[in-house]
Scaffold this motif. Sequence first.
Motif, PDB file in Angstrom:
ATOM      1  N   CYS A 184      32.752  38.848  36.305  1.00 31.66           N
ATOM      2  CA  CYS A 184      33.795  39.806  36.710  1.00 31.66           C
ATOM      3  C   CYS A 184      33.263  41.233  36.645  1.00 31.66           C
ATOM      4  CB  CYS A 184      35.020  39.661  35.812  1.00 31.66           C
ATOM      5  SG  CYS A 184      35.895  38.083  35.984  1.00 31.66           S
ATOM      6  N   SER A 185      32.541  41.541  35.565  1.00 37.33           N
ATOM      7  CA  SER A 185      32.017  42.891  35.376  1.00 37.33           C
ATOM      8  C   SER A 185      31.002  43.245  36.461  1.00 37.33           C
ATOM      9  CB  SER A 185      31.383  43.009  33.990  1.00 37.33           C
ATOM     10  OG  SER A 185      30.878  44.299  33.771  1.00 37.33           O
ATOM     11  N   GLN A 186      30.100  42.311  36.779  1.00 30.53           N
ATOM     12  CA  GLN A 186      29.069  42.571  37.778  1.00 30.53           C
ATOM     13  C   GLN A 186      29.654  42.810  39.163  1.00 30.53           C
ATOM     14  OE1 GLN A 186      25.617  39.860  37.731  1.00 30.53           O
ATOM     15  NE2 GLN A 186      26.170  39.332  35.641  1.00 30.53           N
ATOM     16  N   ASN A 187      30.807  42.214  39.431  1.00 25.79           N
ATOM     17  CA  ASN A 187      31.448  42.384  40.731  1.00 25.79           C
ATOM     18  C   ASN A 187      32.418  43.560  40.763  1.00 25.79           C
ATOM     19  OD1 ASN A 187      30.794  40.064  42.773  1.00 25.79           O
ATOM     20  ND2 ASN A 187      30.891  39.086  40.759  1.00 25.79           N
ATOM     21  N   GLY A 188      32.418  44.336  39.675  1.00 30.02           N
ATOM     22  CA  GLY A 188      33.304  45.498  39.634  1.00 30.02           C
ATOM     23  C   GLY A 188      34.749  45.164  39.333  1.00 30.02           C
ATOM     24  N   ASN A 189      35.011  43.883  39.007  1.00 25.91           N
ATOM     25  CA  ASN A 189      36.378  43.472  38.674  1.00 25.91           C
ATOM     26  C   ASN A 189      36.595  43.673  37.177  1.00 25.91           C
ATOM     27  OD1 ASN A 189      36.772  42.588  41.367  1.00 25.91           O
ATOM     28  ND2 ASN A 189      35.787  40.641  40.872  1.00 25.91           N
ATOM     29  N   TYR A 190      36.632  44.945  36.782  1.00 27.36           N
ATOM     30  CA  TYR A 190      36.635  45.266  35.357  1.00 27.36           C
ATOM     31  C   TYR A 190      37.923  44.834  34.662  1.00 27.36           C
ATOM     32  CZ  TYR A 190      32.634  48.067  36.794  1.00 27.36           C
ATOM     33  OH  TYR A 190      31.430  48.471  37.292  1.00 27.36           O
ATOM     34  N   ARG A 191      39.035  44.974  35.351  1.00 36.03           N
ATOM     35  CA  ARG A 191      40.291  44.553  34.735  1.00 36.03           C
ATOM     36  C   ARG A 191      40.290  43.051  34.467  1.00 36.03           C
ATOM     37  NH1 ARG A 191      45.302  47.808  37.663  1.00 36.03           N
ATOM     38  NH2 ARG A 191      44.657  49.908  37.017  1.00 36.03           N
ATOM     39  N   GLU A 192      39.805  42.282  35.466  1.00 39.16           N
ATOM     40  CA  GLU A 192      39.712  40.828  35.286  1.00 39.16           C
ATOM     41  C   GLU A 192      38.799  40.495  34.111  1.00 39.16           C
ATOM     42  OE1 GLU A 192      38.583  38.735  38.755  1.00 39.16           O
ATOM     43  OE2 GLU A 192      40.393  39.241  39.892  1.00 39.16           O
ATOM     44  N   SER A 193      37.741  41.274  33.949  1.00 46.34           N
ATOM     45  CA  SER A 193      36.805  41.055  32.850  1.00 46.34           C
ATOM     46  C   SER A 193      37.526  41.109  31.512  1.00 46.34           C
ATOM     47  CB  SER A 193      35.693  42.104  32.909  1.00 46.34           C
ATOM     48  OG  SER A 193      34.734  41.898  31.905  1.00 46.34           O
ATOM     49  N   PHE A 194      38.376  42.128  31.329  1.00 42.92           N
ATOM     50  CA  PHE A 194      39.137  42.239  30.086  1.00 42.92           C
ATOM     51  C   PHE A 194      40.190  41.135  29.968  1.00 42.92           C
ATOM     52  CE2 PHE A 194      37.598  46.700  29.905  1.00 42.92           C
ATOM     53  CZ  PHE A 194      37.119  46.671  28.606  1.00 42.92           C
ATOM     54  N   ASP A 195      40.806  40.762  31.095  1.00 44.57           N
ATOM     55  CA  ASP A 195      41.807  39.682  31.069  1.00 44.57           C
ATOM     56  C   ASP A 195      41.176  38.373  30.597  1.00 44.57           C
ATOM     57  OD1 ASP A 195      43.731  41.417  31.966  1.00 44.57           O
ATOM     58  OD2 ASP A 195      43.553  40.827  34.072  1.00 44.57           O
ATOM     59  N   VAL A 196      39.968  38.092  31.113  1.00 46.19           N
ATOM     60  CA  VAL A 196      39.262  36.864  30.718  1.00 46.19           C
ATOM     61  C   VAL A 196      38.906  36.922  29.231  1.00 46.19           C
ATOM     62  CG1 VAL A 196      37.138  35.534  31.009  1.00 46.19           C
ATOM     63  CG2 VAL A 196      38.359  36.385  33.014  1.00 46.19           C
ATOM     64  N   PHE A 197      38.522  38.106  28.758  1.00 43.32           N
ATOM     65  CA  PHE A 197      38.195  38.253  27.333  1.00 43.32           C
ATOM     66  C   PHE A 197      39.415  37.963  26.461  1.00 43.32           C
ATOM     67  CE2 PHE A 197      37.713  41.127  23.567  1.00 43.32           C
ATOM     68  CZ  PHE A 197      36.714  40.390  22.947  1.00 43.32           C
ATOM     69  N   VAL A 198      40.567  38.418  26.905  1.00 41.07           N
ATOM     70  CA  VAL A 198      41.804  38.141  26.168  1.00 41.07           C
ATOM     71  C   VAL A 198      42.052  36.629  26.117  1.00 41.07           C
ATOM     72  CG1 VAL A 198      44.312  38.404  26.195  1.00 41.07           C
ATOM     73  CG2 VAL A 198      42.848  40.379  26.641  1.00 41.07           C
ATOM     74  N   GLN A 199      41.871  35.931  27.259  1.00 37.54           N
ATOM     75  CA  GLN A 199      42.037  34.473  27.283  1.00 37.54           C
ATOM     76  C   GLN A 199      41.049  33.796  26.342  1.00 37.54           C
ATOM     77  OE1 GLN A 199      42.580  32.385  31.075  1.00 37.54           O
ATOM     78  NE2 GLN A 199      42.749  34.379  32.085  1.00 37.54           N
ATOM     79  N   MET A 200      39.847  34.313  26.337  1.00 38.88           N
ATOM     80  CA  MET A 200      38.802  33.773  25.463  1.00 38.88           C
ATOM     81  C   MET A 200      39.238  33.847  24.003  1.00 38.88           C
ATOM     82  SD  MET A 200      34.959  35.341  25.094  1.00 38.88           S
ATOM     83  CE  MET A 200      33.954  35.058  23.626  1.00 38.88           C
ATOM     84  N   GLN A 201      39.786  34.977  23.616  1.00 39.82           N
ATOM     85  CA  GLN A 201      40.251  35.132  22.239  1.00 39.82           C
ATOM     86  C   GLN A 201      41.435  34.206  21.947  1.00 39.82           C
ATOM     87  OE1 GLN A 201      40.646  39.529  22.444  1.00 39.82           O
ATOM     88  NE2 GLN A 201      39.319  39.577  20.649  1.00 39.82           N
TER      89      GLN A 201
END
Length: 929
Positions: A533-550
């Motif tokens: 997500c981060s590499q594709n510039g989808n920064y918000r999605e990156s944080f959303d996925v991190f929240v799911q991970m937690q």
Amino acid sequence: MDRLAPFYHSPPLLQNHKPKPIRTHSPPSLSLPFTTTLSLETTLTPVPNPSSLNDFTADIKTLDLVKAIHAQVIKKGNEWNSDSMAKHLITSYLQLGDYKSAAMVFFVGFAKNYVMWNNFLEDFKGFGGDPIEVLEVFKELHCEGVMFDSRVISVVLKICAGVMDLWLGLEVHASLIKKGFELDVYVKCALMNFYGKCWGAEIANQVFHEATNLDDLLWNEAILVNLKNGRFVKALELLREMQFSAVKANATTVLKILQSCSKEGALNEGKQIHGYVLKLAMESNLSICNSLIIMYSRNGKIKLASRVFDSMKDHSLSSWNSIISSYTTLGYLRDAWNLFCKMERSGTKPDVITWNSILSGHALHSSYKEVIIILRRMQAAGFRPNPRSITSVLQAVVKLGLLNFGKEIHGYVIRNGLNYDVYVGTSLLDMYVKNECLNRSRAIFDNMKNRNIVAWNSLISGYSFKGHFDEAKRLLNRMKEEGIKPDLITWNSLVAGYSVCGHTKEALALIHDIKILGLTPNVVSWTALVSGCSQNGNYRESFDVFVQMQQEGIEPNSATISTLLRTCGGLSLLQKGKEIHCLSIRKGFIEDEYVATALIDTYSKSGDIESAHEVFKSAEKTLASWNCMIMGFAINGLGREAIALFDGMQGAGILPDAITFTALLSGCKNSGLVEEGWKCFDMMSNDNDIKPTIEHYSCMADLLGRAGYLDEAWDFIQTMPIEPDASVWGAMLGSCRIHGNIEFAEIAAKKLFKLEPYNSANYVLMMSLYAMSNRWEDLDCIKDLMDAKGIKPRQVWSWIQIDQRVHLFSAGGIPHQDEGEIYYELYQLVSELKKFGYVPDINCVYQKIDEVEKEKVLLSHTEKLAIAYGLIKTRSNAPIRVIKNTRICSDCHTAAKYISLVRSREIFLRDGVRFHHFKAGKCSCDDYW
């Protein structure tokens, strides 16, 4: 001949006559009372009449002749009843492929001992025999009444353990119990080894505890069995009990425990074993000392490892290799070279293992250029690289992107027959995959005789990362058909592939599928998704996925933290970056070099260059961290600081790479340092043997053009040894826009319209330039060209974060909910600014409207809206931080300077190119951008 009984032959069975049992060499108290009858058919094969044993066996060429001679031996009885004759017969049978007869001779031919058994088994397997055939002969002889002593039984149990014949071993044990024989120590040890290998350590321990007389061999065997079964704690418990029983561990046991301490990271236990070694005066044992060196080094205690080495009276080649390997593994590469030289001075010549330790250590610690140099030194010293050497070199080839050299290595592998090695094959496959040569990697894969799961995973990963998901799935299905079960790494490569290609939904669905298959997605699975997500510039999605991970209960690792920090840098989320900085400290990741480098990057891209520099000063400095800090200074317009840091890097002995010079030239172009830029550009090839890439040429063209040297920039582009790309012509067009040069701009635009026909930014730049020159007809032509191609101007936006919430301002997008309040603030603000000398730059509007309307359009620029909202919603002393996706216009740049002065507020604005820090009416770029 139906059956052969070497040396001992029973008379034919007579009616109502009980056969005599075959004579045995086993002591009566240890033998099994079985009987057998063996018959020997006469043979018509002529048999030589030898004068000696050598004559008797020299001309054996056929199986019939061997059997005929064997028959003669049996008839002659004790005259030829010797170990030498048995050895000749066994060798002859093995050479001719009669493994059964060879085993028969050995079982009943002569007195047994372990040395002879080991030699026999090695020869037996060396000639292509299967140890199972030895067991078949044993069962046949057992059924016919041949009696075996305890040593033979021990070896049979050893073979049972080796071939995992669970039931024969049980039958042997049952037979011993049934006959009521007292088991000697060799049989007990063999039973423990058999049960430990085939039925588990618990049963082996039961055999041990049931023994009435626990002597040294049993104690040592019990410890070894538990170590083999991974029961390290139990082995240590037995060692303690053994000491309390006044029984000493032998050297083999101590050696194996030390090796386990290395694997388990058991430093304290290893130190205690070291004390035990000193107590038993075993420090003269070279193997034990070598294991102590390895144990300490694998626990990160290189000084203790060195003390052990220095205390040794004699150093074998293995000792030198152990200490050198310890230093290279832990990254003390210079010390390892010093030891290498000391080793040669001591008269001990290095071997290929020594060289491989040096090679692998440099590869492990990212000294990839040195790996290539060491390889050449190794060859110059007369050593031929072996499979381990090749795998280390290929790792360096991958990291350095030396595809042609990798092809040379491939040729060497083929010429020297090293492609049989599965690790070499897998490394070659991986090298081609990471150089995007999927056809070559597929060819290697298809030709591999023994494909391991690493090879499958590497190829699947290659197809996934290139977006060839159908082919990746076909490989996955084929992998299952060939009986190889996909592991979590297989699935993670698919997750990463989908993520990198921007298919976040598919990647999340795959994580769900992994759970259905009974596997548990781990931190690697989730980090791959966050990173994609981060590499594709989808920064918000990156944080959303991190929240799911937690929420899934997965703890982040250093790679996760690094990825999140890059996300923060991409969004310039300074506060979030600080929070993750705190998290990395709590989790103990702060010393990780990748985390430290990501922190430098985050702070730099968030405009907090002071914090970035503080992290850099406290971190372990790698080439990546130096490069990151230089680039941090560059994007913040601190070109001279970037150059000073580069000088410090050279003083520290760090060799720059191509990325270093990209960062340096970026610093020069952002600060207008033309002379310094030329110096750095020339330094690349003249002093550092680095060939300039298109990135370096683009930086130089931009530096010259923005500094106003448009003619020189044009000449530079014309004389480039490589074809100019869109980045070079884009730099030229941007410079022409700054200096109002339409002639060069039209040439650059024409090139760009061919190279990037659908990039709206190039068309917008030309329209802006035409608007500045009042060439409205030409501007309309550009508009018509865009309409004809269906090109729409890129959406322009700016955003500001206030109280953990991001507020987006988009040109032509949905109006902000507080739009009225924002424009009211802006009108008042502009009135104030005009009193201090602010004059709106209407040239930044390329619409054919009157000046009053143009001033209104300027008010709607997204960065002004974001700054005004920040003034309304933040404390009076808090800095305002705004992110914009395109380059700031000159009017907004001037307005921001005045706002910082009138309202006494620091404003950090990151545009699509660099940072601007406005304070007290001045900008960090010195009006050069």
